[in-house]
Design a protein around this motif. Structure first.
Motif, PDB file in Angstrom:
ATOM      1  N   PHE A   1       0.812  -1.219   0.000  1.00  0.00           N
ATOM      2  CA  PHE A   1       0.000   0.000   0.000  1.00  0.00           C
ATOM      3  C   PHE A   1       0.847   1.271   0.000  1.00  0.00           C
ATOM      4  CE2 PHE A   1       0.255   1.713   4.328  1.00  0.00           C
ATOM      5  CZ  PHE A   1       0.878   0.665   4.985  1.00  0.00           C
ATOM      6  N   LEU A   2       2.144   1.142   0.335  1.00  0.00           N
ATOM      7  CA  LEU A   2       3.010   2.324   0.340  1.00  0.00           C
ATOM      8  C   LEU A   2       3.168   2.889  -1.069  1.00  0.00           C
ATOM      9  CD1 LEU A   2       5.827   1.282   2.834  1.00  0.00           C
ATOM     10  CD2 LEU A   2       3.937   2.844   3.242  1.00  0.00           C
ATOM     11  N   LYS A   3       3.052   2.010  -2.050  1.00  0.00           N
ATOM     12  CA  LYS A   3       3.188   2.446  -3.439  1.00  0.00           C
ATOM     13  C   LYS A   3       2.080   3.452  -3.785  1.00  0.00           C
ATOM     14  CE  LYS A   3       5.096   0.426  -7.507  1.00  0.00           C
ATOM     15  NZ  LYS A   3       5.555  -0.774  -8.147  1.00  0.00           N
ATOM     16  N   ASN A   4       0.901   3.192  -3.218  1.00  0.00           N
ATOM     17  CA  ASN A   4      -0.218   4.127  -3.446  1.00  0.00           C
ATOM     18  C   ASN A   4       0.053   5.488  -2.817  1.00  0.00           C
ATOM     19  OD1 ASN A   4      -1.495   1.984  -4.644  1.00  0.00           O
ATOM     20  ND2 ASN A   4      -2.586   1.396  -2.781  1.00  0.00           N
ATOM     21  N   ASN A   5       1.007   5.515  -1.898  1.00  0.00           N
ATOM     22  CA  ASN A   5       1.350   6.779  -1.255  1.00  0.00           C
ATOM     23  C   ASN A   5       2.548   7.444  -1.919  1.00  0.00           C
ATOM     24  OD1 ASN A   5      -0.458   7.317   1.065  1.00  0.00           O
ATOM     25  ND2 ASN A   5       0.161   5.256   1.641  1.00  0.00           N
ATOM     26  N   GLY A   6       2.912   6.949  -3.078  1.00  0.00           N
ATOM     27  CA  GLY A   6       3.973   7.590  -3.854  1.00  0.00           C
ATOM     28  C   GLY A   6       5.374   7.099  -3.553  1.00  0.00           C
TER      29      GLY A   6
ATOM     30  N   THR B   1       8.631   4.873  -4.032  1.00  0.00           N
ATOM     31  CA  THR B   1       9.179   4.149  -5.178  1.00  0.00           C
ATOM     32  C   THR B   1       9.497   2.719  -4.760  1.00  0.00           C
ATOM     33  OG1 THR B   1      11.464   4.662  -4.634  1.00  0.00           O
ATOM     34  CG2 THR B   1      10.301   6.265  -6.015  1.00  0.00           C
ATOM     35  N   ASP B   2       9.725   1.853  -5.756  1.00  0.00           N
ATOM     36  CA  ASP B   2      10.074   0.454  -5.463  1.00  0.00           C
ATOM     37  C   ASP B   2      11.339   0.378  -4.621  1.00  0.00           C
ATOM     38  OD1 ASP B   2       7.916  -0.528  -6.771  1.00  0.00           O
ATOM     39  OD2 ASP B   2       8.967  -0.884  -8.665  1.00  0.00           O
ATOM     40  N   GLU B   3      12.302   1.247  -4.942  1.00  0.00           N
ATOM     41  CA  GLU B   3      13.577   1.240  -4.210  1.00  0.00           C
ATOM     42  C   GLU B   3      13.345   1.612  -2.750  1.00  0.00           C
ATOM     43  OE1 GLU B   3      13.173   2.878  -7.164  1.00  0.00           O
ATOM     44  OE2 GLU B   3      14.191   1.315  -8.333  1.00  0.00           O
ATOM     45  N   GLU B   4      12.491   2.599  -2.550  1.00  0.00           N
ATOM     46  CA  GLU B   4      12.217   3.030  -1.170  1.00  0.00           C
ATOM     47  C   GLU B   4      11.498   1.931  -0.385  1.00  0.00           C
ATOM     48  OE1 GLU B   4      11.905   7.814  -2.238  1.00  0.00           O
ATOM     49  OE2 GLU B   4      10.132   6.543  -2.327  1.00  0.00           O
ATOM     50  N   ILE B   5      10.555   1.272  -1.064  1.00  0.00           N
ATOM     51  CA  ILE B   5       9.825   0.170  -0.398  1.00  0.00           C
ATOM     52  C   ILE B   5      10.792  -0.970  -0.081  1.00  0.00           C
ATOM     53  CG2 ILE B   5       8.004  -1.579  -0.686  1.00  0.00           C
ATOM     54  CD1 ILE B   5       6.453   0.563  -2.318  1.00  0.00           C
TER      55      ILE B   5
ATOM     56  N   ASN C   1      10.801  14.488   2.833  1.00  0.00           N
ATOM     57  CA  ASN C   1      11.176  13.122   2.460  1.00  0.00           C
ATOM     58  C   ASN C   1      10.535  12.092   3.396  1.00  0.00           C
ATOM     59  OD1 ASN C   1      12.410  10.863   1.455  1.00  0.00           O
ATOM     60  ND2 ASN C   1      14.435  11.814   1.269  1.00  0.00           N
ATOM     61  N   ILE C   2       9.286  11.751   3.075  1.00  0.00           N
ATOM     62  CA  ILE C   2       8.522  10.817   3.928  1.00  0.00           C
ATOM     63  C   ILE C   2       9.154   9.412   3.932  1.00  0.00           C
ATOM     64  CG2 ILE C   2       6.233   9.835   4.416  1.00  0.00           C
ATOM     65  CD1 ILE C   2       5.935  12.773   4.615  1.00  0.00           C
ATOM     66  N   PRO C   3       9.551   8.859   2.753  1.00  0.00           N
ATOM     67  CA  PRO C   3      10.147   7.520   2.779  1.00  0.00           C
ATOM     68  C   PRO C   3      11.402   7.453   3.659  1.00  0.00           C
ATOM     69  CG  PRO C   3       9.539   8.112   0.556  1.00  0.00           C
ATOM     70  CD  PRO C   3       9.396   9.343   1.378  1.00  0.00           C
ATOM     71  N   LYS C   4      12.226   8.516   3.599  1.00  0.00           N
ATOM     72  CA  LYS C   4      13.448   8.547   4.423  1.00  0.00           C
ATOM     73  C   LYS C   4      13.054   8.546   5.908  1.00  0.00           C
ATOM     74  CE  LYS C   4      17.362  11.601   5.455  1.00  0.00           C
ATOM     75  NZ  LYS C   4      16.909  12.580   6.439  1.00  0.00           N
TER      76      LYS C   4
END
Lengths: 95, 607
Positions: free
Chosen positions: A2-7, A9-13, A49-52
């Motif tokens: 579901f993180l992908k739906n939040n923008g 990237t595959d690398e971040e996931i 930078n939310i993924p970070k």
């Protein structure tokens, strides 16, 4: 995920999946409604930078948005943004 | 040809006949219409002038139908009579008789045609019945028997005489007996077949109507649920339990579950895997502590029982490598199945809360600020706290950041900070263990080597912001960083089976036995600068790393006793995960050798 739906990237996931164990990811899935809300709130707040941030401090995403709002309201907005973008460990001091 | 084949052949023949009759009847219908429309349109059949009103072409067609080719004189007389009548010229008696004869012929022909067309129509109506019997015979072809019903249907269709029917009955009986004998022999010769149980649809525990009535009772629109969710509830749900869970959700105002239809999947998990007792108990705890009910949304895991068997107790390192169910991209299971497989944390939560309270923390504050830790597996929490204690972090200090407990690499990261000379820093700012990002150590190492100060003057918590933000370039170029990091220890240990064991097992215990080891005592005497580090002639090595690795290698059953060379084990234990050049390695080796010659061999640790 579901993180992908939040923008994210595959690398971040991948980085998140690599850093955390399956129990953590399980709890993340269980709370995905909450995680979605937190991500939206943090984006709107101005965190860049939310993924970070998730990679560094996944625990932030377990808080209900109401708690995060209450917490942030005690500090100056710019200093919160600056702190979370550059030194997420400061979150401990905010608690 | 057996009787079934014979019947099928007769029926097929009859079928073809009906088709032919139908074609014929179609042609006859045209003829009939011609006669009826031209000769019998008027009611008065005695009116001979009818001929005068027929056009010549039609009259020629009628003559062709009603007279024979050899009756030329008759045709000539009729044509002449028609002409005379049309011109109002009187006819002689012979002419009138011929016209009457012509009309009689037409009447007769008309009756015959009508009968034939009727009969053809009746046969046509029976075609469906023919098809049905034909299908029945096809089904009997290979292994069936001729029963009375089939025989009667076939005889009725073929319109056979009673005598013929008797013959068919005899033939059918003989056929049935022969077939029975054949099949019995075949069955005896074959391997006994396991009778297949007819596949039935799995019985549902509850019906859709029953489920819908419960949802309606609790004012929840069941349409919010997908078919998969409804089916799961029907198959695995318990009506009374679902009702009581719904009631408990309402009583405790867990509105987030029912107000947002996006939460239908999590509601399904609640209805299947939670219980009113768990919900009531969890909510009561929060209420008693005066904690906002809003927080319950983040504590969903506590409303599900912890399964002790669901997850194995493998180390975090191994879990990370295996990833397991976390890797959604390759998982074939549906998102709902994935959610249902998530383990509950009810027991973990209670134990975690007690454990953190035992560290002198306030219960309410814990509930408000430590969602992540409180809903983590208890075994993980215990292990992480043990690791922090091993590395002498002040976890009993109320100022100690609890987030450090959630780090998955406490020992590995602390070793590195120690070997980079930042032991004090990491003990002071332990939350950096959680927010650590790979790549930072390389930058720190390079900056130190280049003589660039790494501590921020403005904010002592930061080892210069720039170092911690990998999106920004480091003060040392990436290529230079790679050049500066020594690779000799890594090269030396590459493929080393003891090194591999350390990586796999991440040992975390240091027993008094190890501390009493004479070689360790000598190392402590000569090189220990603090409980956390050795200084081997200028080379800093994490003492805890060396001790726990050494103990594991000496005690493990995975290495045969005769292989356990103390010098080698100490050497691998020291070099593990360190960036060292040959010069530094030699200094470590020298220190180990010196300590061994002074302390002598110790067989106590060998198994």
């Amino acid at each position: 995920m579901f993180l992908k739906n939040n923008g994210f990237t595959d690398e971040e996931i991948d980085a998140i999946l690599n850093k955390y164990d399956s129990d953590t990811i399980d709890t993340l899935l269980l709370n995905q409604d909450n995680v979605d809300e937190v991500i939206t709130y943090l984006k709107d707040y101005g965190i860049k930078n939310i993924p970070k941030l998730m990679l560094e401090r996944i625990d932030i995403f377990y808080f209900p948005v109401s708690s995060i709002k209450k917490l942030f309201s005690q500090y100056e907005k710019d200093s919160v943004i600056n702190a979370l973008d550059h030194n997420s460990a400061i979150f401990d001091e905010m608690l | 040809m057996n009787i079934i084949e014979k019947f099928r052949s007769l029926i097929a023949k009859k079928y073809r006949q009906i088709e032919e009759n139908f074609q014929e009847a179609c042609a006859m219908s045209k003829e009939l219409s011609l006669i009826k429309d031209n000769l019998f349109k008027d009611a008065d059949m005695e009116d001979l002038t009818v001929l005068s009103r027929i056009d010549d072409e039609t009259f020629d067609q009628l003559l062709k139908i009603l007279t024979k080719d050899e009756e030329d004189s008759l045709r000539t007389t009729l044509k002449a009579s028609k002409f005379l009548m049309a011109n109002n010229i009187g006819l002689v008696d012979d002419q009138k008789d011929k016209i009457r004869d012509f009309i009689d012929r037409a009447n007769l022909r008309k009756t015959r045609l009508e009968r034939k067309v009727e009969s053809s129509q009746a046969s046509l109506d029976n075609l469906e019945l023919y098809n049905k019997v034909e299908q029945k015979l096809i089904a009997l072809q290979d292994s069936g028997y001729i029963d009375n019903e089939t025989l009667n249907e076939v005889c009725a269709l073929l319109k056979v005489t009673e005598e013929k029917k008797e013959t068919y009955i005899d033939e059918a009986l003989s056929f049935n007996v022969e077939r029975y004998k054949k099949q019995s022999t075949k069955t005896l010769k074959e391997e006994p077949k396991v009778e297949e149980t007819p596949k039935e649809l799995p019985a549902t525990a509850i019906t859709k109507e029953e489920l819908a009535s419960i949802f309606e009772k609790h004012h929840y629109d069941m349409a919010n649920l997908s078919d998969e969710m409804v089916n799961l509830l029907m198959m695995n749900g318990d009506l009374i339990k679902i009702d009581s869970i719904f009631t408990s959700i309402e009583r405790n105002k867990l509105d987030f579950l029912t107000e947002d239809k996006k939460n239908a999947a999590i509601l399904t998990k609640f209805l299947l895997q939670s219980s009113s007792e768990l919900i009531d108990e969890g909510c009561k705890l929060f209420k008693d502590e005066g904690v906002s009910a809003d927080l319950l949304k983040s504590y969903k895991a506590i409303f599900f029982e912890t399964s002790d068997t669901q997850k194995s107790n493998i180390s975090d390192q191994r879990k990370k490598r295996n990833k397991g169910p976390a890797d959604d991209s390759t998982s074939p299971i549906s998102p709902l199945d994935r959610l249902l497989s998530v383990n509950g944390r009810n027991k973990d939560f209670k134990r975690n809360l007690e454990l953190l309270e035992s560290l002198g923390r306030d219960k309410k504050k814990l509930l408000e600020t430590q969602v992540y830790l409180l809903t983590s597996p208890h075994k993980c929490l215990l292990r992480h706290i043990d690791e922090l204690k091993l590395y002498e972090y002040p976890i009993d200090d109320k100022a100690f950041p609890l987030s450090a407990i959630s780090s998955f690499r406490i020992m590995e990261l602390t070793d590195k900070y120690i070997e980079l000379g930042e032991e004090e820093y990491i003990h002071r700012y332990a939350s950096k263990l959680t927010s650590h990002i790979d790549g930072i150590f390389e930058r720190m190492y390079a900056m130190k080597k280049e003589g660039i100060p790494i501590h921020s003057e403005k904010n002592p918590q930061n080892i210069r912001t720039i170092v911690f933000d990998l999106n920004k370039p480091c003060e040392v170029a990436e290529d230079r960083i790679k050049e500066l990091i020594p690779k000799d220890s890594e090269t030396l240990l590459k493929g080393n089976k003891y090194n591999q064991l350390l990586e796999d097992y991440a040992p975390s215990t240091i027993s008094p036995e190890t501390l009493d080891d004479p070689v360790i005592k000598k190392l402590d005497e000569n090189y220990k600068y603090s409980n956390l580090g050795y200084n081997f002639n200028g080379v800093i090595i994490s003492r805890k790393k060396l001790l726990r690795n050494y103990e594991f290698l000496m005690k493990t059953d995975l290495i045969p006793a005769e292989e356990k060379d103390q010098h080698q084990m100490l050497f691998v234990a020291s070099l593990y995960n360190s960036w060292l050049d040959m010069d530094q390695i030699e200094k470590i080796e020298g220190a180990i050798s010196a300590s061994m010659s002074l302390g002598g061999n110790n067989d106590v640790l060998k198994k």
